[in-house]
Design an enzyme around this catalytic site. Structure first.
Site, PDB file in Angstrom:
ATOM      1  N   HIS A   1      -9.488   0.784   5.031  1.00 29.39           N
ATOM      2  CA  HIS A   1      -8.205   1.008   5.702  1.00 29.39           C
ATOM      3  C   HIS A   1      -8.412   1.930   6.906  1.00 29.39           C
ATOM      4  O   HIS A   1      -9.228   2.854   6.853  1.00 29.39           O
ATOM      5  CB  HIS A   1      -7.201   1.626   4.719  1.00 29.39           C
ATOM      6  CG  HIS A   1      -5.802   1.612   5.252  1.00 29.39           C
ATOM      7  ND1 HIS A   1      -5.354   2.549   6.156  1.00 29.39           N
ATOM      8  CD2 HIS A   1      -4.772   0.769   5.031  1.00 29.39           C
ATOM      9  CE1 HIS A   1      -4.089   2.271   6.464  1.00 29.39           C
ATOM     10  NE2 HIS A   1      -3.706   1.204   5.795  1.00 29.39           N
TER      11      HIS A   1
ATOM     12  N   ASN B   1       0.867  -1.178   0.000  1.00 27.29           N
ATOM     13  CA  ASN B   1       0.000   0.000   0.000  1.00 27.29           C
ATOM     14  C   ASN B   1       0.908   1.233   0.000  1.00 27.29           C
ATOM     15  O   ASN B   1       1.496   1.572   1.025  1.00 27.29           O
ATOM     16  CB  ASN B   1      -0.890  -0.038   1.259  1.00 27.29           C
ATOM     17  CG  ASN B   1      -1.721   1.217   1.426  1.00 27.29           C
ATOM     18  OD1 ASN B   1      -1.806   2.042   0.512  1.00 27.29           O
ATOM     19  ND2 ASN B   1      -2.340   1.358   2.589  1.00 27.29           N
ATOM     20  N   TRP B   2       1.017   1.868  -1.161  1.00 26.44           N
ATOM     21  CA  TRP B   2       1.963   2.991  -1.293  1.00 26.44           C
ATOM     22  C   TRP B   2       1.441   4.258  -0.639  1.00 26.44           C
ATOM     23  O   TRP B   2       2.164   5.248  -0.534  1.00 26.44           O
ATOM     24  CB  TRP B   2       2.251   3.261  -2.771  1.00 26.44           C
ATOM     25  CG  TRP B   2       2.920   2.135  -3.508  1.00 26.44           C
ATOM     26  CD1 TRP B   2       3.125   0.851  -3.055  1.00 26.44           C
ATOM     27  CD2 TRP B   2       3.470   2.178  -4.828  1.00 26.44           C
ATOM     28  NE1 TRP B   2       3.758   0.099  -4.014  1.00 26.44           N
ATOM     29  CE2 TRP B   2       3.985   0.890  -5.115  1.00 26.44           C
ATOM     30  CE3 TRP B   2       3.565   3.168  -5.802  1.00 26.44           C
ATOM     31  CZ2 TRP B   2       4.599   0.572  -6.322  1.00 26.44           C
ATOM     32  CZ3 TRP B   2       4.173   2.859  -7.018  1.00 26.44           C
ATOM     33  CH2 TRP B   2       4.689   1.570  -7.278  1.00 26.44           C
ATOM     34  N   LYS B   3       0.175   4.265  -0.268  1.00 25.47           N
ATOM     35  CA  LYS B   3      -0.467   5.448   0.334  1.00 25.47           C
ATOM     36  C   LYS B   3      -0.245   6.690  -0.552  1.00 25.47           C
ATOM     37  O   LYS B   3      -0.138   6.565  -1.766  1.00 25.47           O
ATOM     38  CB  LYS B   3       0.032   5.669   1.765  1.00 25.47           C
ATOM     39  CG  LYS B   3      -0.036   4.389   2.601  1.00 25.47           C
ATOM     40  CD  LYS B   3       0.082   4.633   4.059  1.00 25.47           C
ATOM     41  CE  LYS B   3       0.142   3.296   4.782  1.00 25.47           C
ATOM     42  NZ  LYS B   3       0.046   3.407   6.205  1.00 25.47           N
TER      43      LYS B   3
ATOM     44  N   GLY C   1       2.898  -1.317   4.360  1.00 24.59           N
ATOM     45  CA  GLY C   1       2.895   0.114   4.095  1.00 24.59           C
ATOM     46  C   GLY C   1       4.323   0.614   3.904  1.00 24.59           C
ATOM     47  O   GLY C   1       4.920   0.485   2.830  1.00 24.59           O
ATOM     48  N   GLY C   2       4.909   1.151   4.973  1.00 23.06           N
ATOM     49  CA  GLY C   2       6.235   1.776   4.900  1.00 23.06           C
ATOM     50  C   GLY C   2       7.287   0.937   4.184  1.00 23.06           C
ATOM     51  O   GLY C   2       8.037   1.460   3.340  1.00 23.06           O
TER      52      GLY C   2
ATOM     53  N   GLU D   1      -5.390  -5.546  10.475  1.00 27.50           N
ATOM     54  CA  GLU D   1      -4.378  -4.530  10.726  1.00 27.50           C
ATOM     55  C   GLU D   1      -4.666  -3.836  12.057  1.00 27.50           C
ATOM     56  O   GLU D   1      -5.516  -2.920  12.099  1.00 27.50           O
ATOM     57  CB  GLU D   1      -4.401  -3.479   9.618  1.00 27.50           C
ATOM     58  CG  GLU D   1      -4.095  -4.033   8.246  1.00 27.50           C
ATOM     59  CD  GLU D   1      -3.514  -2.967   7.328  1.00 27.50           C
ATOM     60  OE1 GLU D   1      -2.400  -3.173   6.838  1.00 27.50           O
ATOM     61  OE2 GLU D   1      -4.154  -1.916   7.142  1.00 27.50           O
TER      62      GLU D   1
ATOM     63  N   SER E   1       3.323  -2.509  10.326  1.00 24.25           N
ATOM     64  CA  SER E   1       4.777  -2.482  10.500  1.00 24.25           C
ATOM     65  C   SER E   1       5.463  -3.794  10.114  1.00 24.25           C
ATOM     66  O   SER E   1       6.446  -4.196  10.747  1.00 24.25           O
ATOM     67  CB  SER E   1       5.135  -2.081  11.933  1.00 24.25           C
ATOM     68  OG  SER E   1       4.680  -0.767  12.194  1.00 24.25           O
TER      69      SER E   1
ATOM     70  N   GLY F   1       2.216   1.867  10.822  1.00 28.26           N
ATOM     71  CA  GLY F   1       3.138   2.991  10.691  1.00 28.26           C
ATOM     72  C   GLY F   1       3.826   3.377  11.994  1.00 28.26           C
ATOM     73  O   GLY F   1       4.432   4.444  12.084  1.00 28.26           O
TER      74      GLY F   1
ATOM     75  N   GLU G   1      -6.786   4.338   8.001  1.00 30.94           N
ATOM     76  CA  GLU G   1      -6.607   5.770   7.726  1.00 30.94           C
ATOM     77  C   GLU G   1      -7.870   6.355   7.083  1.00 30.94           C
ATOM     78  O   GLU G   1      -8.216   7.515   7.323  1.00 30.94           O
ATOM     79  CB  GLU G   1      -5.367   5.986   6.841  1.00 30.94           C
ATOM     80  CG  GLU G   1      -4.090   5.816   7.651  1.00 30.94           C
ATOM     81  CD  GLU G   1      -2.894   5.298   6.858  1.00 30.94           C
ATOM     82  OE1 GLU G   1      -2.893   5.395   5.626  1.00 30.94           O
ATOM     83  OE2 GLU G   1      -1.959   4.786   7.500  1.00 30.94           O
TER      84      GLU G   1
HETATM   85  C1  PEP Z   1      -0.816  -0.119   6.053  1.00 33.41           C
HETATM   86  O1  PEP Z   1      -0.896   1.068   5.807  1.00 33.41           O
HETATM   87  O2  PEP Z   1      -1.695  -0.884   5.647  1.00 33.41           O
HETATM   88  C2  PEP Z   1       0.314  -0.591   6.835  1.00 33.41           C
HETATM   89  C3  PEP Z   1       0.274  -1.794   7.278  1.00 33.41           C
HETATM   90  O3  PEP Z   1       1.339   0.321   7.041  1.00 33.41           O
HETATM   91  P1  PEP Z   1       2.754  -0.005   7.746  1.00 33.41           P
HETATM   92  O4  PEP Z   1       3.273  -1.273   7.138  1.00 33.41           O
HETATM   93  O5  PEP Z   1       3.594   1.180   7.463  1.00 33.41           O
HETATM   94  O6  PEP Z   1       2.459  -0.190   9.210  1.00 33.41           O
END
Ligand code: PEP
Length: 269
Positions: free
Chosen positions: A114, A28-30, A253-254, A186, A232, A192, A116
Protein backbone atom coordinates in the site's frame (compact mmCIF):
# COMPACT_ATOMS: atom_id res chain seq x y z
CA UNK A 1 -11.14 -34.60 -35.12
CA UNK A 2 -10.11 -35.32 -31.52
CA UNK A 3 -7.50 -32.54 -31.62
CA UNK A 4 -10.15 -30.12 -32.91
CA UNK A 5 -12.47 -31.08 -30.10
CA UNK A 6 -9.77 -30.52 -27.51
CA UNK A 7 -8.96 -27.12 -29.04
CA UNK A 8 -12.62 -26.11 -28.98
CA UNK A 9 -12.94 -27.24 -25.38
CA UNK A 10 -9.87 -25.22 -24.36
CA UNK A 11 -11.24 -22.16 -26.14
CA UNK A 12 -14.58 -22.62 -24.40
CA UNK A 13 -12.90 -22.99 -21.02
CA UNK A 14 -10.74 -19.95 -21.65
CA UNK A 15 -13.74 -17.83 -22.69
CA UNK A 16 -15.59 -19.00 -19.64
CA UNK A 17 -12.70 -17.84 -17.46
CA UNK A 18 -12.69 -14.44 -19.17
CA UNK A 19 -16.41 -13.98 -18.63
CA UNK A 20 -16.28 -15.19 -15.07
CA UNK A 21 -13.95 -12.55 -13.63
CA UNK A 22 -16.05 -11.80 -10.58
CA UNK A 23 -15.74 -8.30 -9.14
CA UNK A 24 -13.98 -7.98 -5.80
CA UNK A 25 -14.75 -5.10 -3.43
CA UNK A 26 -12.36 -4.74 -0.50
CA UNK A 27 -12.48 -2.29 2.37
CA UNK A 28 -9.20 -1.09 3.87
CA UNK A 29 -10.12 0.20 7.33
CA UNK A 30 -6.58 1.47 7.94
CA UNK A 31 -5.90 2.56 11.56
CA UNK A 32 -9.60 3.04 12.36
CA UNK A 33 -12.07 1.24 14.63
CA UNK A 34 -11.45 -0.40 17.99
CA UNK A 35 -12.97 -3.82 18.63
CA UNK A 36 -16.48 -2.52 19.39
CA UNK A 37 -16.55 -0.18 16.42
CA UNK A 38 -15.26 -2.97 14.18
CA UNK A 39 -17.99 -5.32 15.34
CA UNK A 40 -20.64 -2.67 14.64
CA UNK A 41 -19.29 -1.90 11.21
CA UNK A 42 -19.01 -5.49 10.08
CA UNK A 43 -22.46 -6.32 11.48
CA UNK A 44 -23.90 -3.46 9.44
CA UNK A 45 -22.18 -4.80 6.32
CA UNK A 46 -23.35 -8.37 6.88
CA UNK A 47 -26.94 -7.31 7.54
CA UNK A 48 -27.03 -5.04 4.50
CA UNK A 49 -25.56 -7.67 2.19
CA UNK A 50 -28.13 -10.36 2.90
CA UNK A 51 -27.61 -13.19 0.43
CA UNK A 52 -26.31 -10.97 -2.33
CA UNK A 53 -23.15 -12.60 -3.65
CA UNK A 54 -22.72 -11.02 -7.06
CA UNK A 55 -19.27 -9.88 -6.02
CA UNK A 56 -16.65 -10.95 -3.50
CA UNK A 57 -16.45 -8.77 -0.41
CA UNK A 58 -13.34 -8.46 1.75
CA UNK A 59 -12.92 -6.43 4.93
CA UNK A 60 -9.46 -5.51 6.22
CA UNK A 61 -9.72 -4.28 9.83
CA UNK A 62 -6.72 -3.41 12.00
CA UNK A 63 -4.86 -6.37 13.56
CA UNK A 64 -6.53 -5.89 16.94
CA UNK A 65 -10.00 -6.47 15.49
CA UNK A 66 -9.25 -9.41 13.20
CA UNK A 67 -10.28 -12.10 15.67
CA UNK A 68 -13.59 -10.49 16.63
CA UNK A 69 -14.50 -9.61 13.06
CA UNK A 70 -13.66 -13.16 12.04
CA UNK A 71 -16.14 -14.53 14.58
CA UNK A 72 -18.90 -12.42 13.05
CA UNK A 73 -18.23 -13.17 9.38
CA UNK A 74 -18.12 -16.97 9.76
CA UNK A 75 -20.97 -18.47 7.69
CA UNK A 76 -21.22 -15.28 5.61
CA UNK A 77 -19.79 -14.40 2.22
CA UNK A 78 -17.55 -11.69 3.72
CA UNK A 79 -13.86 -12.54 3.73
CA UNK A 80 -11.16 -11.34 6.06
CA UNK A 81 -7.96 -9.56 5.12
CA UNK A 82 -5.10 -7.93 7.03
CA UNK A 83 -3.41 -4.68 6.09
CA UNK A 84 0.20 -5.84 6.31
CA UNK A 85 2.51 -8.66 7.42
CA UNK A 86 6.22 -9.39 7.75
CA UNK A 87 8.08 -11.89 5.57
CA UNK A 88 9.84 -13.81 8.36
CA UNK A 89 8.11 -16.70 10.12
CA UNK A 90 8.85 -15.79 13.72
CA UNK A 91 11.57 -14.36 15.95
CA UNK A 92 12.91 -11.06 17.18
CA UNK A 93 10.91 -8.68 14.98
CA UNK A 94 9.22 -6.44 17.51
CA UNK A 95 5.88 -5.14 16.35
CA UNK A 96 5.57 -7.45 13.35
CA UNK A 97 2.98 -10.09 12.44
CA UNK A 98 3.66 -13.23 10.37
CA UNK A 99 1.64 -14.84 7.58
CA UNK A 100 0.87 -17.87 9.76
CA UNK A 101 -0.41 -15.64 12.56
CA UNK A 102 -2.78 -13.99 10.09
CA UNK A 103 -4.00 -17.33 8.83
CA UNK A 104 -4.53 -18.59 12.37
CA UNK A 105 -6.81 -15.62 13.09
CA UNK A 106 -8.89 -16.33 9.99
CA UNK A 107 -7.36 -14.11 7.31
CA UNK A 108 -7.65 -15.21 3.72
CA UNK A 109 -6.12 -12.03 2.30
CA UNK A 110 -3.40 -9.52 3.08
CA UNK A 111 -2.87 -6.07 1.56
CA UNK A 112 0.78 -5.56 0.58
CA UNK A 113 2.60 -2.60 -0.94
CA UNK A 114 0.00 0.00 0.00
CA UNK A 115 1.29 3.50 -0.80
CA UNK A 116 1.03 4.47 2.88
CA UNK A 117 3.40 1.59 3.71
CA UNK A 118 5.71 2.71 0.92
CA UNK A 119 5.79 6.41 1.81
CA UNK A 120 5.28 6.59 5.59
CA UNK A 121 7.07 3.35 6.51
CA UNK A 122 9.68 3.41 3.73
CA UNK A 123 8.78 0.02 2.28
CA UNK A 124 10.65 -0.67 -0.91
CA UNK A 125 9.80 -2.96 -3.81
CA UNK A 126 12.29 -5.62 -2.66
CA UNK A 127 10.65 -5.87 0.78
CA UNK A 128 7.20 -5.99 -0.77
CA UNK A 129 8.39 -8.78 -3.07
CA UNK A 130 9.65 -10.83 -0.08
CA UNK A 131 6.30 -10.34 1.63
CA UNK A 132 4.38 -11.39 -1.49
CA UNK A 133 6.47 -14.54 -1.80
CA UNK A 134 6.01 -15.40 1.87
CA UNK A 135 2.27 -14.76 1.71
CA UNK A 136 1.72 -16.97 -1.34
CA UNK A 137 3.93 -19.74 0.13
CA UNK A 138 1.72 -19.55 3.22
CA UNK A 139 -1.46 -19.76 1.11
CA UNK A 140 -2.55 -16.24 1.91
CA UNK A 141 -4.05 -14.30 -0.98
CA UNK A 142 -2.49 -10.92 -1.67
CA UNK A 143 -3.94 -7.56 -2.65
CA UNK A 144 -0.81 -6.04 -4.18
CA UNK A 145 -0.99 -2.24 -4.48
CA UNK A 146 0.86 -0.21 -7.09
CA UNK A 147 0.44 3.33 -8.39
CA UNK A 148 2.15 6.56 -9.34
CA UNK A 149 2.44 9.86 -7.47
CA UNK A 150 1.05 13.12 -8.87
CA UNK A 151 4.46 14.35 -9.98
CA UNK A 152 5.16 11.04 -11.74
CA UNK A 153 1.83 11.33 -13.58
CA UNK A 154 2.55 14.94 -14.51
CA UNK A 155 5.96 13.93 -15.85
CA UNK A 156 4.26 11.30 -17.99
CA UNK A 157 6.00 8.38 -16.27
CA UNK A 158 2.91 6.60 -14.90
CA UNK A 159 3.39 3.50 -17.04
CA UNK A 160 7.12 3.27 -16.24
CA UNK A 161 6.46 3.53 -12.51
CA UNK A 162 3.67 0.98 -12.57
CA UNK A 163 5.75 -1.39 -14.73
CA UNK A 164 8.72 -1.25 -12.34
CA UNK A 165 6.59 -1.74 -9.22
CA UNK A 166 4.81 -4.67 -10.83
CA UNK A 167 7.93 -6.40 -12.17
CA UNK A 168 9.91 -5.94 -8.94
CA UNK A 169 7.00 -6.86 -6.68
CA UNK A 170 6.25 -10.03 -8.65
CA UNK A 171 9.84 -11.15 -9.14
CA UNK A 172 10.06 -14.97 -8.80
CA UNK A 173 6.29 -15.25 -8.39
CA UNK A 174 5.13 -18.21 -10.48
CA UNK A 175 2.03 -18.24 -12.68
CA UNK A 176 0.44 -20.67 -10.23
CA UNK A 177 1.01 -18.29 -7.32
CA UNK A 178 -0.16 -15.34 -9.40
CA UNK A 179 -3.65 -16.87 -9.23
CA UNK A 180 -3.66 -15.89 -5.55
CA UNK A 181 -2.78 -12.28 -6.24
CA UNK A 182 -5.11 -9.36 -6.87
CA UNK A 183 -3.49 -6.22 -8.20
CA UNK A 184 -4.84 -2.93 -6.88
CA UNK A 185 -4.00 0.04 -9.07
CA UNK A 186 -4.08 3.00 -6.70
CA UNK A 187 -2.81 6.32 -8.02
CA UNK A 188 -1.22 7.87 -4.92
CA UNK A 189 -2.69 11.30 -5.75
CA UNK A 190 -6.19 9.82 -5.55
CA UNK A 191 -5.83 8.08 -2.18
CA UNK A 192 -7.74 9.86 0.55
CA UNK A 193 -7.77 13.10 -1.45
CA UNK A 194 -11.27 13.03 -2.92
CA UNK A 195 -9.65 13.22 -6.40
CA UNK A 196 -10.53 10.13 -8.38
CA UNK A 197 -8.89 9.06 -11.61
CA UNK A 198 -11.39 9.43 -14.42
CA UNK A 199 -12.77 6.10 -15.62
CA UNK A 200 -10.70 6.56 -18.80
CA UNK A 201 -7.46 7.27 -16.90
CA UNK A 202 -8.05 4.24 -14.69
CA UNK A 203 -9.03 1.99 -17.60
CA UNK A 204 -5.85 2.97 -19.51
CA UNK A 205 -3.59 1.93 -16.66
CA UNK A 206 -5.60 -1.22 -15.94
CA UNK A 207 -5.32 -2.31 -19.54
CA UNK A 208 -1.57 -1.52 -19.45
CA UNK A 209 -1.21 -3.71 -16.33
CA UNK A 210 -3.16 -6.55 -17.93
CA UNK A 211 -0.83 -6.38 -20.93
CA UNK A 212 2.20 -6.50 -18.66
CA UNK A 213 0.82 -9.68 -17.09
CA UNK A 214 0.32 -11.10 -20.57
CA UNK A 215 3.90 -10.27 -21.57
CA UNK A 216 5.40 -11.63 -18.36
CA UNK A 217 3.11 -14.62 -17.82
CA UNK A 218 0.47 -15.61 -20.37
CA UNK A 219 -2.83 -14.58 -21.97
CA UNK A 220 -4.69 -16.86 -19.57
CA UNK A 221 -2.99 -15.24 -16.57
CA UNK A 222 -3.79 -11.78 -17.94
CA UNK A 223 -7.44 -12.58 -18.56
CA UNK A 224 -7.86 -14.25 -15.18
CA UNK A 225 -6.17 -11.74 -12.92
CA UNK A 226 -8.33 -9.37 -10.86
CA UNK A 227 -7.23 -5.73 -11.11
CA UNK A 228 -8.95 -3.44 -8.61
CA UNK A 229 -9.00 0.32 -8.73
CA UNK A 230 -8.44 2.29 -5.54
CA UNK A 231 -8.39 6.01 -4.82
CA UNK A 232 -11.37 7.93 -3.42
CA UNK A 233 -13.91 5.41 -4.67
CA UNK A 234 -17.34 6.36 -3.31
CA UNK A 235 -21.00 5.57 -3.97
CA UNK A 236 -21.18 8.32 -6.62
CA UNK A 237 -18.26 7.30 -8.79
CA UNK A 238 -18.14 3.52 -8.23
CA UNK A 239 -20.58 2.42 -10.93
CA UNK A 240 -18.78 4.21 -13.75
CA UNK A 241 -15.35 3.05 -12.64
CA UNK A 242 -16.53 -0.53 -12.18
CA UNK A 243 -18.14 -0.61 -15.60
CA UNK A 244 -14.75 -0.25 -17.31
CA UNK A 245 -13.62 -3.35 -19.14
CA UNK A 246 -10.44 -3.93 -17.14
CA UNK A 247 -11.60 -2.73 -13.73
CA UNK A 248 -12.53 -5.81 -11.73
CA UNK A 249 -13.30 -4.27 -8.39
CA UNK A 250 -12.34 -1.62 -5.91
CA UNK A 251 -10.08 -1.19 -2.92
CA UNK A 252 -11.94 1.31 -0.80
CA UNK A 253 -10.53 3.39 2.06
CA UNK A 254 -12.58 6.29 3.46
CA UNK A 255 -15.90 5.16 2.02
CA UNK A 256 -15.68 1.70 3.61
CA UNK A 257 -15.84 3.09 7.15
CA UNK A 258 -19.61 3.48 7.02
CA UNK A 259 -21.65 0.38 6.25
CA UNK A 260 -24.09 2.34 4.08
CA UNK A 261 -21.53 3.78 1.73
CA UNK A 262 -19.57 0.51 1.48
CA UNK A 263 -22.83 -1.32 0.74
CA UNK A 264 -23.81 1.14 -1.95
CA UNK A 265 -20.41 0.71 -3.64
CA UNK A 266 -21.04 -3.06 -3.56
CA UNK A 267 -24.55 -2.50 -4.92
CA UNK A 268 -23.17 -0.55 -7.87
CA UNK A 269 -21.37 -3.62 -9.22
C1 PEP B 1 -6.81 3.10 0.12
O1 PEP B 1 -6.35 3.42 1.19
O2 PEP B 1 -6.46 2.03 -0.40
C2 PEP B 1 -7.76 3.99 -0.52
C3 PEP B 1 -8.07 3.75 -1.75
O3 PEP B 1 -8.25 5.03 0.25
P1 PEP B 1 -9.41 6.06 -0.18
O4 PEP B 1 -10.53 5.24 -0.76
O5 PEP B 1 -9.77 6.77 1.06
O6 PEP B 1 -8.81 6.95 -1.23
Amino acid sequence: MFVNLVMEFRKFNFNLEVKMRKKVIAGNWKMNNDINESQNLVSGIINGLGNDDKCDVIVCPPFTSLNDVNSLIKETQVKLGAQNMYFEESGAYTGEISANMLKAVGCEYVILGHSERRTIFNEIDETINKKIIKATESVLKVIFCIGETLSQREKGTTNDVVRLQLIKGLQDVSEVDLKNIIIAYEPVWAIGTGKTATPEQAQDVHSFIRNLIKENYSSEAAEGIIIQYGGSVNPDNAAELLSQKDIDGALVGGACLKADSFLSIIASV
